[in-house]
Design a protein around this motif. Sequence first.
Motif, mmCIF file in Angstrom:
data_model
loop_
_atom_site.group_PDB
_atom_site.id
_atom_site.type_symbol
_atom_site.label_atom_id
_atom_site.label_comp_id
_atom_site.label_asym_id
_atom_site.label_seq_id
_atom_site.Cartn_x
_atom_site.Cartn_y
_atom_site.Cartn_z
ATOM 1 N N ASN A 70 0.828 -1.204 0.000
ATOM 2 C CA ASN A 70 0.000 0.000 0.000
ATOM 3 C C ASN A 70 0.869 1.263 0.000
ATOM 4 O OD1 ASN A 70 -2.363 1.534 0.064
ATOM 5 N ND2 ASN A 70 -2.357 1.631 2.316
ATOM 6 N N PRO A 71 1.647 1.478 -1.079
ATOM 7 C CA PRO A 71 2.470 2.682 -1.149
ATOM 8 C C PRO A 71 1.609 3.907 -1.427
ATOM 9 C CG PRO A 71 2.600 1.491 -3.206
ATOM 10 C CD PRO A 71 1.804 0.630 -2.269
ATOM 11 N N PRO A 72 2.117 5.122 -1.220
ATOM 12 C CA PRO A 72 1.375 6.338 -1.563
ATOM 13 C C PRO A 72 0.932 6.317 -3.026
ATOM 14 C CG PRO A 72 3.287 6.895 -0.247
ATOM 15 C CD PRO A 72 3.404 5.431 -0.569
ATOM 16 N N LEU A 73 -0.286 6.793 -3.266
ATOM 17 C CA LEU A 73 -0.894 6.722 -4.596
ATOM 18 C C LEU A 73 -1.644 8.018 -4.888
ATOM 19 C CD1 LEU A 73 -1.944 5.177 -7.156
ATOM 20 C CD2 LEU A 73 -3.760 4.237 -5.680
ATOM 21 N N THR A 74 -1.350 8.627 -6.033
ATOM 22 C CA THR A 74 -2.022 9.874 -6.412
ATOM 23 C C THR A 74 -3.258 9.589 -7.261
ATOM 24 O OG1 THR A 74 -0.839 10.207 -8.508
ATOM 25 C CG2 THR A 74 0.231 11.022 -6.497
ATOM 26 N N GLY A 75 -3.957 10.651 -7.624
ATOM 27 C CA GLY A 75 -5.110 10.554 -8.517
ATOM 28 C C GLY A 75 -5.486 11.929 -9.018
ATOM 29 N N GLN A 76 -6.678 12.035 -9.595
ATOM 30 C CA GLN A 76 -7.186 13.312 -10.106
ATOM 31 C C GLN A 76 -8.668 13.181 -10.396
ATOM 32 O OE1 GLN A 76 -6.505 16.438 -13.831
ATOM 33 N NE2 GLN A 76 -5.353 14.543 -13.787
ATOM 34 N N ASP A 77 -9.383 14.265 -10.240
ATOM 35 C CA ASP A 77 -10.806 14.431 -10.543
ATOM 36 C C ASP A 77 -11.697 14.384 -9.307
ATOM 37 O OD1 ASP A 77 -10.509 14.816 -13.301
ATOM 38 O OD2 ASP A 77 -10.562 12.662 -13.691
ATOM 39 N N LEU A 121 -9.325 7.873 -0.208
ATOM 40 C CA LEU A 121 -8.526 8.732 0.669
ATOM 41 C C LEU A 121 -8.864 8.442 2.130
ATOM 42 C CD1 LEU A 121 -8.636 12.296 -0.999
ATOM 43 C CD2 LEU A 121 -6.984 10.463 -1.364
ATOM 44 N N LEU A 122 -10.144 8.326 2.401
ATOM 45 C CA LEU A 122 -10.591 8.040 3.772
ATOM 46 C C LEU A 122 -10.133 6.655 4.224
ATOM 47 C CD1 LEU A 122 -14.212 9.464 3.485
ATOM 48 C CD2 LEU A 122 -12.393 10.385 4.948
ATOM 49 N N ALA A 123 -10.155 5.701 3.309
ATOM 50 C CA ALA A 123 -9.776 4.329 3.657
ATOM 51 C C ALA A 123 -8.268 4.142 3.731
ATOM 52 C CB ALA A 123 -10.363 3.359 2.632
ATOM 53 N N GLY A 124 -7.525 5.098 3.177
ATOM 54 C CA GLY A 124 -6.070 5.003 3.216
ATOM 55 C C GLY A 124 -5.450 4.229 2.074
ATOM 56 N N THR A 125 -6.233 3.903 1.043
ATOM 57 C CA THR A 125 -5.681 3.166 -0.105
ATOM 58 C C THR A 125 -5.311 4.103 -1.259
ATOM 59 O OG1 THR A 125 -7.945 2.744 -0.898
ATOM 60 C CG2 THR A 125 -6.891 1.034 0.456
ATOM 61 N N GLN A 126 -5.543 5.380 -1.084
ATOM 62 C CA GLN A 126 -5.091 6.425 -2.003
ATOM 63 C C GLN A 126 -4.740 7.621 -1.139
ATOM 64 O OE1 GLN A 126 -7.551 7.045 -5.522
ATOM 65 N NE2 GLN A 126 -6.926 9.182 -5.688
#
Length: 366
Positions: free
Chosen positions: A256-263, A272-277
């Motif tokens: 579960n490394p840090p993971l970005t996103g968009q939109d 984000l809340l679950a910690g998987t992004q």
Amino acid sequence: MNAMTRRIVVGTAAVSIALTMAACGKAGDNKSSSSNSSSDSKNKSIGLLLPENATTRYEKFDKPLIEKKIAELCPDCNVQYDNAAGDPAKQAQQVSSMIAKGVKVLILDAQDSTGIKSSVQAAVDKGIKVVAYDRLAEGPISAYVSYDNEKIGELQGQALLDAMGPKATPSANVVMINGDPADPNAAMFKAGAHKVLDGKVKIAYEQSGLWKDTVAAQKMSAAITQLGKGNIAGVYSANDGMAGGIATALKGAGINPPLTGQDAELAGVQRLLAGTQTSTIYKPYAPEADATAEIAVDLVNGKDFKSVADTTAKQLGGSEIPSKLLPAFSVTKANIKDTVVKDNLYTKDQICTSDFAAACAAAGIS
């Protein structure tokens, strides 16, 4: 009546008839021209073509927001809508259909910004004004509305470094899953991210996920196989849709490394809340939709739109296009409440379903 007299009378009658017909024809031509001019001035039809529906934003936000603003600004305008569903050839056909329908202005979010050039030219040749929406299409467009997309890439890159913390070192392996190369925004996101990440971490694996969660998941699995699951310090995903597929692949590998996103998609916010992004990019859709609608209505009415398009953007061919470029914002678990919730992008009930109730409470969303 002798033969010569008969010839004179007949000849005179023929000339008279010909002149009368010519006069009638001219009057008819003038009437037709006037009618066409009047018809053109009354034409307030606006075409709206969006690129795909795999990303939830287009059907959920962009379409209804643009239609709503056009209705507010121009009650007698009508909007013709279609979605390319990710198919450039289908979108080219849709442009042809809009031309046949006689729209006066076309709002175009190009699935393939370069490939659509000939279609844009065909529309302009028929007197249609084209507004590029979200993605800068090639061809003789009148205006462009989007975000500062290279800056978005910079925000994504910085968010990844922040999430990695002390693990962000020049030897730390980062996986980059970029967007569709046919989308010019993808290149700008990529360029902005590289500007921030290069030299600070090691881009060990980089591929396009084509804006598809399934493709992104496959690429992430390949990266895990190539690098080893214990050797991935962070993952750059160009948008939330792909981040969903990536998160699934990471979970399957037990990392579960840090993971970005968009939109700021709802599923992305919940990750984000679950910690998987760890981050996403919030692009307020209403300002983009509103500016586009204003420009389209101004073009329909023959008015100057430069007060809205207050800057320029350069096409691949070098043409400077009057543009409106809007700011975007980085979102993490810490500021969900002060961004997407505060702006009513989603309600608390939409975000805080039973699976995320505890995480919402921990984030101060209750």
